[in-house]
Design a protein around this motif. Sequence first.
Motif, PDB file in Angstrom:
ATOM      1  N   VAL A  99      36.402  40.827  66.967  1.00  0.00           N
ATOM      2  CA  VAL A  99      35.966  40.289  65.675  1.00  0.00           C
ATOM      3  C   VAL A  99      34.523  40.696  65.435  1.00  0.00           C
ATOM      4  O   VAL A  99      33.642  40.411  66.253  1.00  0.00           O
ATOM      5  CB  VAL A  99      36.098  38.750  65.628  1.00  0.00           C
ATOM      6  N   VAL A 100      34.261  41.379  64.322  1.00  0.00           N
ATOM      7  CA  VAL A 100      32.895  41.754  63.947  1.00  0.00           C
ATOM      8  C   VAL A 100      32.206  40.500  63.415  1.00  0.00           C
ATOM      9  O   VAL A 100      32.669  39.879  62.466  1.00  0.00           O
ATOM     10  CB  VAL A 100      32.904  42.885  62.886  1.00  0.00           C
ATOM     11  N   THR A 101      31.080  40.132  64.059  1.00  0.00           N
ATOM     12  CA  THR A 101      30.354  38.920  63.676  1.00  0.00           C
ATOM     13  C   THR A 101      28.994  39.234  63.053  1.00  0.00           C
ATOM     14  O   THR A 101      28.189  38.333  62.861  1.00  0.00           O
ATOM     15  CB  THR A 101      30.154  38.002  64.902  1.00  0.00           C
ATOM     16  N   GLY A 102      28.754  40.487  62.724  1.00  0.00           N
ATOM     17  CA  GLY A 102      27.489  40.868  62.108  1.00  0.00           C
ATOM     18  C   GLY A 102      27.266  40.104  60.811  1.00  0.00           C
ATOM     19  O   GLY A 102      28.124  40.081  59.936  1.00  0.00           O
ATOM     20  N   GLY A 103      26.129  39.427  60.686  1.00  0.00           N
ATOM     21  CA  GLY A 103      25.805  38.654  59.492  1.00  0.00           C
ATOM     22  C   GLY A 103      26.377  37.244  59.504  1.00  0.00           C
ATOM     23  O   GLY A 103      26.115  36.466  58.591  1.00  0.00           O
ATOM     24  N   TRP A 104      27.157  36.886  60.519  1.00  0.00           N
ATOM     25  CA  TRP A 104      27.690  35.524  60.612  1.00  0.00           C
ATOM     26  C   TRP A 104      26.564  34.574  60.979  1.00  0.00           C
ATOM     27  O   TRP A 104      25.569  34.966  61.600  1.00  0.00           O
ATOM     28  CB  TRP A 104      28.795  35.446  61.650  1.00  0.00           C
ATOM     29  N   ILE A 105      26.709  33.314  60.600  1.00  0.00           N
ATOM     30  CA  ILE A 105      25.667  32.312  60.836  1.00  0.00           C
ATOM     31  C   ILE A 105      26.249  31.135  61.601  1.00  0.00           C
ATOM     32  O   ILE A 105      27.319  30.628  61.272  1.00  0.00           O
ATOM     33  CB  ILE A 105      25.055  31.829  59.503  1.00  0.00           C
ATOM     34  N   LEU A 106      25.520  30.724  62.616  1.00  0.00           N
ATOM     35  CA  LEU A 106      25.831  29.519  63.370  1.00  0.00           C
ATOM     36  C   LEU A 106      24.820  28.470  62.911  1.00  0.00           C
ATOM     37  O   LEU A 106      23.617  28.659  63.050  1.00  0.00           O
ATOM     38  CB  LEU A 106      25.694  29.812  64.860  1.00  0.00           C
ATOM     39  N   ARG A 107      25.322  27.384  62.319  1.00  0.00           N
ATOM     40  CA  ARG A 107      24.443  26.382  61.693  1.00  0.00           C
ATOM     41  C   ARG A 107      24.701  25.014  62.323  1.00  0.00           C
ATOM     42  O   ARG A 107      25.844  24.638  62.520  1.00  0.00           O
ATOM     43  CB  ARG A 107      24.747  26.326  60.201  1.00  0.00           C
TER      44      ARG A 107
ATOM     45  N   LYS B 295      21.476  33.617  63.075  1.00  0.00           N
ATOM     46  CA  LYS B 295      22.232  34.661  62.389  1.00  0.00           C
ATOM     47  C   LYS B 295      22.474  35.819  63.352  1.00  0.00           C
ATOM     48  O   LYS B 295      21.541  36.351  63.948  1.00  0.00           O
ATOM     49  CB  LYS B 295      21.473  35.152  61.154  1.00  0.00           C
ATOM     50  N   PHE B 296      23.758  36.190  63.495  1.00  0.00           N
ATOM     51  CA  PHE B 296      24.113  37.296  64.370  1.00  0.00           C
ATOM     52  C   PHE B 296      23.684  38.613  63.718  1.00  0.00           C
ATOM     53  O   PHE B 296      23.884  38.803  62.516  1.00  0.00           O
ATOM     54  CB  PHE B 296      25.622  37.317  64.625  1.00  0.00           C
ATOM     55  N   HIS B 297      23.110  39.529  64.508  1.00  0.00           N
ATOM     56  CA  HIS B 297      22.625  40.785  63.945  1.00  0.00           C
ATOM     57  C   HIS B 297      23.798  41.637  63.453  1.00  0.00           C
ATOM     58  O   HIS B 297      24.958  41.439  63.825  1.00  0.00           O
ATOM     59  CB  HIS B 297      21.731  41.545  64.930  1.00  0.00           C
ATOM     60  N   GLY B 298      23.499  42.612  62.605  1.00  0.00           N
ATOM     61  CA  GLY B 298      24.501  43.391  61.871  1.00  0.00           C
ATOM     62  C   GLY B 298      25.572  44.076  62.687  1.00  0.00           C
ATOM     63  O   GLY B 298      26.674  44.297  62.209  1.00  0.00           O
TER      64      GLY B 298
END
Length: 199
Positions: free
Chosen positions: A97-105, A117-120
Motif C-alpha cells: 500500500v502506497v502511503t505517501g501523503g497519508w496522515i496519522l492524526r 505525514k508520511f513522505h511522498g
Amino acid sequence: MELSIRDYQTLLELKLKLDMEIATYRKLIENSEERLRKGILKRPGATPSRATPKRRRVAIEEEEFSNTATASGPLQITEADPHGKFVRIANSTTDDVVTGGWILRRNTDAGAENTYKFHGKSQLKAGQTVTVWSSDAGATHSPPADIVMKNQKWALGEKTVTVLENSDGNEMARLESVRVMRTSDAPDSSHADNKCSLM
C-alpha cells in the motif's frame, strides 16, 4: 566471556524492570495511604491513630485502557502506546500500500492534536508494520519499519482518537482509547512481618 556479558546484560535488564515495577507499586501504596490519611482527618472529631490492625486492606488503583479499532481500508492501527511512545500500523493484506501523503492524526479529550505525514515515497509492504515513535521514546529511526518523529510527541489524554487518513483526506483506520481507573483491594503488607528474601 561473551556469554557472561550476555548473562549480565539479561540480569541487568531484569533488575531494571523489577526496580520500575517496585517503584510503581510503592507509588500506588503511598498514594493510597495518603488518601486514607486524608479521609480519616476529614471526619469530624477524628484523630489520627498510630495503632493499626494486623491485616489492613488498602485500595489500589490500576490503570486500564479500553480500545476500539475500525478500518475501512487495507491498513489498520493495531496499537497506540497509552503513554504516548508510539502508534503502530499494520498491512494485513497481500498487497503493498502506497502511503505517501497519508496522515496519522491524534486528538485528545483535552483538545491536544498532533499529526505525522508520511513522505511522498512511503509504502507499507504486504504483511508488514510501521511504528511511528515520539521523539522522546528513545527509538532508533530505521524506515520503513520504525519512524521517529522530529521534535514531536504523541498527545496524551483520558480519551484519545488516532486516525489514519489517505492522501485524499478520507479516514482509512481509527483507534479510540479510553483510560479507565479500576480500584481493587489488596492486603496491606506494610505492617506485616518485615522479613524479606531475595531469590
